[in-house]
Design a protein around this motif. Structure first.
Motif, PDB file in Angstrom:
ATOM      1  N   SER A 142      -9.164 -10.062   0.486  1.00 16.87           N
ATOM      2  CA  SER A 142      -7.763 -10.441   0.649  1.00 16.87           C
ATOM      3  C   SER A 142      -7.465 -11.660  -0.210  1.00 16.87           C
ATOM      4  O   SER A 142      -8.373 -12.343  -0.710  1.00 16.87           O
ATOM      5  N   VAL A 143      -6.180 -11.948  -0.348  1.00 15.61           N
ATOM      6  CA  VAL A 143      -5.772 -13.100  -1.144  1.00 15.61           C
ATOM      7  C   VAL A 143      -6.266 -14.400  -0.502  1.00 15.61           C
ATOM      8  O   VAL A 143      -6.383 -15.426  -1.174  1.00 15.61           O
ATOM      9  N   ARG A 144      -6.634 -14.335   0.748  1.00 17.08           N
ATOM     10  CA  ARG A 144      -7.181 -15.504   1.441  1.00 17.08           C
ATOM     11  C   ARG A 144      -8.502 -15.958   0.832  1.00 17.08           C
ATOM     12  O   ARG A 144      -8.935 -17.100   1.048  1.00 17.08           O
ATOM     13  N   SER A 145      -9.145 -15.089   0.067  1.00 15.05           N
ATOM     14  CA  SER A 145     -10.420 -15.453  -0.566  1.00 15.05           C
ATOM     15  C   SER A 145     -10.225 -16.411  -1.738  1.00 15.05           C
ATOM     16  O   SER A 145     -11.192 -16.996  -2.235  1.00 15.05           O
ATOM     17  N   LEU A 146      -8.995 -16.569  -2.199  1.00 18.16           N
ATOM     18  CA  LEU A 146      -8.690 -17.457  -3.314  1.00 18.16           C
ATOM     19  C   LEU A 146      -8.565 -18.900  -2.821  1.00 18.16           C
ATOM     20  O   LEU A 146      -8.337 -19.140  -1.643  1.00 18.16           O
TER      21      LEU A 146
ATOM     22  N   VAL B  95       0.848  -1.179   0.000  1.00 19.91           N
ATOM     23  CA  VAL B  95       0.000   0.000   0.000  1.00 19.91           C
ATOM     24  C   VAL B  95       0.893   1.242   0.000  1.00 19.91           C
ATOM     25  O   VAL B  95       1.986   1.241   0.580  1.00 19.91           O
ATOM     26  N   ARG B  96       0.439   2.296  -0.657  1.00 18.74           N
ATOM     27  CA  ARG B  96       1.242   3.510  -0.764  1.00 18.74           C
ATOM     28  C   ARG B  96       0.926   4.475   0.382  1.00 18.74           C
ATOM     29  O   ARG B  96      -0.227   4.712   0.743  1.00 18.74           O
ATOM     30  N   LEU B  97       1.974   5.054   0.947  1.00 17.73           N
ATOM     31  CA  LEU B  97       1.859   6.079   1.984  1.00 17.73           C
ATOM     32  C   LEU B  97       1.518   7.408   1.319  1.00 17.73           C
ATOM     33  O   LEU B  97       2.198   7.836   0.397  1.00 17.73           O
ATOM     34  N   LEU B  98       0.456   8.070   1.800  1.00 20.58           N
ATOM     35  CA  LEU B  98       0.025   9.328   1.187  1.00 20.58           C
ATOM     36  C   LEU B  98       0.583  10.559   1.890  1.00 20.58           C
ATOM     37  O   LEU B  98       0.471  11.663   1.367  1.00 20.58           O
ATOM     38  N   GLU B  99       1.162  10.384   3.072  1.00 18.93           N
ATOM     39  CA  GLU B  99       1.791  11.474   3.819  1.00 18.93           C
ATOM     40  C   GLU B  99       3.213  11.068   4.189  1.00 18.93           C
ATOM     41  O   GLU B  99       3.403  10.041   4.848  1.00 18.93           O
ATOM     42  N   PRO B 100       4.209  11.842   3.800  1.00 22.10           N
ATOM     43  CA  PRO B 100       5.578  11.471   4.164  1.00 22.10           C
ATOM     44  C   PRO B 100       5.857  11.605   5.652  1.00 22.10           C
ATOM     45  O   PRO B 100       6.706  10.914   6.205  1.00 22.10           O
ATOM     46  N   SER B 101       5.159  12.508   6.319  1.00 18.25           N
ATOM     47  CA  SER B 101       5.328  12.680   7.762  1.00 18.25           C
ATOM     48  C   SER B 101       3.974  13.018   8.366  1.00 18.25           C
ATOM     49  O   SER B 101       3.018  13.324   7.649  1.00 18.25           O
ATOM     50  N   SER B 102       3.917  12.947   9.701  1.00 15.56           N
ATOM     51  CA  SER B 102       2.637  13.168  10.366  1.00 15.56           C
ATOM     52  C   SER B 102       2.863  13.819  11.714  1.00 15.56           C
ATOM     53  O   SER B 102       3.683  13.339  12.500  1.00 15.56           O
ATOM     54  N   PRO B 103       2.147  14.897  12.027  1.00 17.93           N
ATOM     55  CA  PRO B 103       2.328  15.554  13.324  1.00 17.93           C
ATOM     56  C   PRO B 103       1.716  14.771  14.479  1.00 17.93           C
ATOM     57  O   PRO B 103       2.045  15.018  15.635  1.00 17.93           O
ATOM     58  N   ASP B 104       0.817  13.839  14.176  1.00 19.32           N
ATOM     59  CA  ASP B 104       0.111  13.128  15.242  1.00 19.32           C
ATOM     60  C   ASP B 104       0.351  11.621  15.239  1.00 19.32           C
ATOM     61  O   ASP B 104      -0.229  10.895  16.042  1.00 19.32           O
ATOM     62  N   GLY B 105       1.190  11.132  14.329  1.00 20.77           N
ATOM     63  CA  GLY B 105       1.494   9.711  14.299  1.00 20.77           C
ATOM     64  C   GLY B 105       0.532   8.853  13.511  1.00 20.77           C
ATOM     65  O   GLY B 105       0.783   7.661  13.308  1.00 20.77           O
TER      66      GLY B 105
ATOM     67  N   LEU C  84      -3.154   6.398   4.154  1.00 16.99           N
ATOM     68  CA  LEU C  84      -2.724   5.399   3.188  1.00 16.99           C
ATOM     69  C   LEU C  84      -3.654   5.334   1.984  1.00 16.99           C
ATOM     70  O   LEU C  84      -4.844   5.681   2.063  1.00 16.99           O
ATOM     71  N   GLU C  85      -3.104   4.850   0.899  1.00 24.44           N
ATOM     72  CA  GLU C  85      -3.868   4.511  -0.292  1.00 24.44           C
ATOM     73  C   GLU C  85      -4.997   3.549   0.090  1.00 24.44           C
ATOM     74  O   GLU C  85      -4.812   2.648   0.900  1.00 24.44           O
ATOM     75  N   ARG C  86      -6.167   3.738  -0.506  1.00 26.72           N
ATOM     76  CA  ARG C  86      -7.284   2.823  -0.250  1.00 26.72           C
ATOM     77  C   ARG C  86      -7.184   1.607  -1.172  1.00 26.72           C
ATOM     78  O   ARG C  86      -7.151   1.746  -2.395  1.00 26.72           O
ATOM     79  N   LEU C  87      -7.159   0.444  -0.584  1.00 25.51           N
ATOM     80  CA  LEU C  87      -7.258  -0.804  -1.346  1.00 25.51           C
ATOM     81  C   LEU C  87      -8.696  -1.311  -1.211  1.00 25.51           C
ATOM     82  O   LEU C  87      -9.591  -0.547  -0.891  1.00 25.51           O
ATOM     83  N   HIS C  88      -8.911  -2.584  -1.472  1.00 31.55           N
ATOM     84  CA  HIS C  88     -10.233  -3.182  -1.257  1.00 31.55           C
ATOM     85  C   HIS C  88     -10.185  -3.937   0.063  1.00 31.55           C
ATOM     86  O   HIS C  88      -9.757  -5.089   0.102  1.00 31.55           O
TER      87      HIS C  88
ATOM     88  N   ALA D 103      -6.270  -4.624  -5.109  1.00 34.22           N
ATOM     89  CA  ALA D 103      -6.004  -3.204  -5.355  1.00 34.22           C
ATOM     90  C   ALA D 103      -6.311  -2.852  -6.806  1.00 34.22           C
ATOM     91  O   ALA D 103      -6.599  -3.722  -7.624  1.00 34.22           O
ATOM     92  N   GLU D 104      -6.232  -1.554  -7.108  1.00 35.37           N
ATOM     93  CA  GLU D 104      -6.491  -1.075  -8.469  1.00 35.37           C
ATOM     94  C   GLU D 104      -5.225  -1.049  -9.303  1.00 35.37           C
ATOM     95  O   GLU D 104      -5.209  -1.515 -10.441  1.00 35.37           O
ATOM     96  N   ARG D 105      -4.126  -0.493  -8.766  1.00 37.20           N
ATOM     97  CA  ARG D 105      -2.932  -0.323  -9.597  1.00 37.20           C
ATOM     98  C   ARG D 105      -2.136  -1.615  -9.762  1.00 37.20           C
ATOM     99  O   ARG D 105      -1.303  -1.722 -10.661  1.00 37.20           O
ATOM    100  N   MET D 106      -2.370  -2.602  -8.885  1.00 32.65           N
ATOM    101  CA  MET D 106      -1.822  -3.945  -9.019  1.00 32.65           C
ATOM    102  C   MET D 106      -2.876  -4.903  -8.487  1.00 32.65           C
ATOM    103  O   MET D 106      -3.723  -4.510  -7.678  1.00 32.65           O
TER     104      MET D 106
END
Length: 303
Positions: free
Chosen positions: A116-120, A94-104, A108-112, A209-212
């Motif tokens: 999960s792959v466990r459904s296969l 998953v892609r990080l959408l914020e390089p840093s965070s003031p509150d911790g 993150l990028e939204r996946l589905h 996910a969408e991009r992969m």
């Protein structure tokens, strides 16, 4: 919106946190509201059942991009997760959408989240999960200072101490504990790689996910050898393995196939699988999850 923590998270913290997570859980609703306001997010819903170590909120950013806001206590090492996701930069994760965070909090990028792959089917799920895991095995960050991640030696050292203490009241597990500790000592003597690892990889950590087709989420990153990371995947669906009359044979075949598919020494994979299964089994017994402990320790005995 009321940010009610899912019961799965409450139960997990009750089992593992020193105070049952009461202090963090008490502050969580306000922390979530502040994190949403700080980023100008629109909340859709809290993800349920969610994870065992964090609150996951499905949100939209100011430009209507679907995203995920993740809040975790300090003991879950969210800054370590942030550093690993930044280093991977979306390669297999998953892609990080914020390089840093003031509150911790992590944005993150939204996946589905519900797929999960466990459904296969099992064989296909293992293949897709292993292919995803391979993408994550990169050199840890280099620079003027040391990387911010635990090593396998450090993490398993803490686990080994807890395992010894946790097994003290259960003499029937002593042979497995001894075998697991001996395997760890032998494996640490000459690790073949020094790579950034996911740390807690399993089928449920790989989402559609969408991009992969599939991307990994929820790392607890650690630096060490490939076999340590793959070992957790070996025991996926352990309840199904135990239910099979040929479970022991299937387990040994799984070790062989995964080792061959990812070009990992089979004995090193077997050793780390043994250590991680016994460690998890002893920990489950210590916190009263007897059924889980029984499954894990029976599985370990097959190795």
């Amino acid at each position: 919106m009321v940010f009610e923590p899912p019961q799965r998270l409450v139960r997990a913290l009750g089992e593992t946190a020193p105070d049952g997570g009461a202090d963090w859980l008490g502050k969580l609703p306000e922390a979530a509201r502040e994190a949403v306001a700080l980023r100008g997010l629109t909340v859709e819903r809290v993800q349920v059942p969610g994870g065992r170590s964090s609150l996951v909120v499905l949100v939209r950013t100011a430009d209507d991009t679907p995203a995920v806001l993740k809040l975790a206590p300090a003991r879950a090492r969210p800054e370590s997760e942030r550093a690993a996701l930044a280093h991977w930069n979306g390669l297999g994760t998953v892609r990080l959408l914020e390089p840093s965070s003031p509150d911790g909090a992590l944005l993150l990028e939204r996946l589905h989240p519900d797929v999960s792959v466990r459904s296969l089917p099992e064989a296909k799920a293992l293949l897709e999960a292993a292919a995803t895991l391979r993408r994550l095995w990169v050199e840890p960050p280099a620079g003027d200072t040391a990387h911010p991640f635990e090593t396998v030696a450090e993490r398993t050292g803490r686990q080994a101490e807890a395992m010894r203490a946790g097994a003290a009241g259960f003499p029937e597990v002593a042979p497995l504990v001894s075998a697991a500790l001996a395997a760890r000592e032998e494996l640490l003597a000459a690790p073949p790689e020094h790579r950034l690892l996911h740390g807690t990889f399993r089928q449920s950590k790989v989402l559609s996910a969408e991009r992969m087709p599939w991307l990994a989420v929820g790392p607890d990153p650690v630096v060490g050898e490939h076999a340590f990371d793959l070992a957790r995947l070996v025991r996926d669906r352990v309840e199904d393995l135990i239910a099979q009359p040929s479970g022991a044979t299937t387990t040994r075949r799984r070790v062989k196939r995964l080792a061959e598919s990812l070009e990992i020494d089979q004995e090193r994979l077997r050793g780390w699988t043994l250590f991680r299964a016994v460690e998890s089994g002893v920990r489950a017994r210590r916190i009263g999850r007897d059924r889980d402990a029984e499954l894990l320790l029976e599985f370990a005995g097959w190795l």
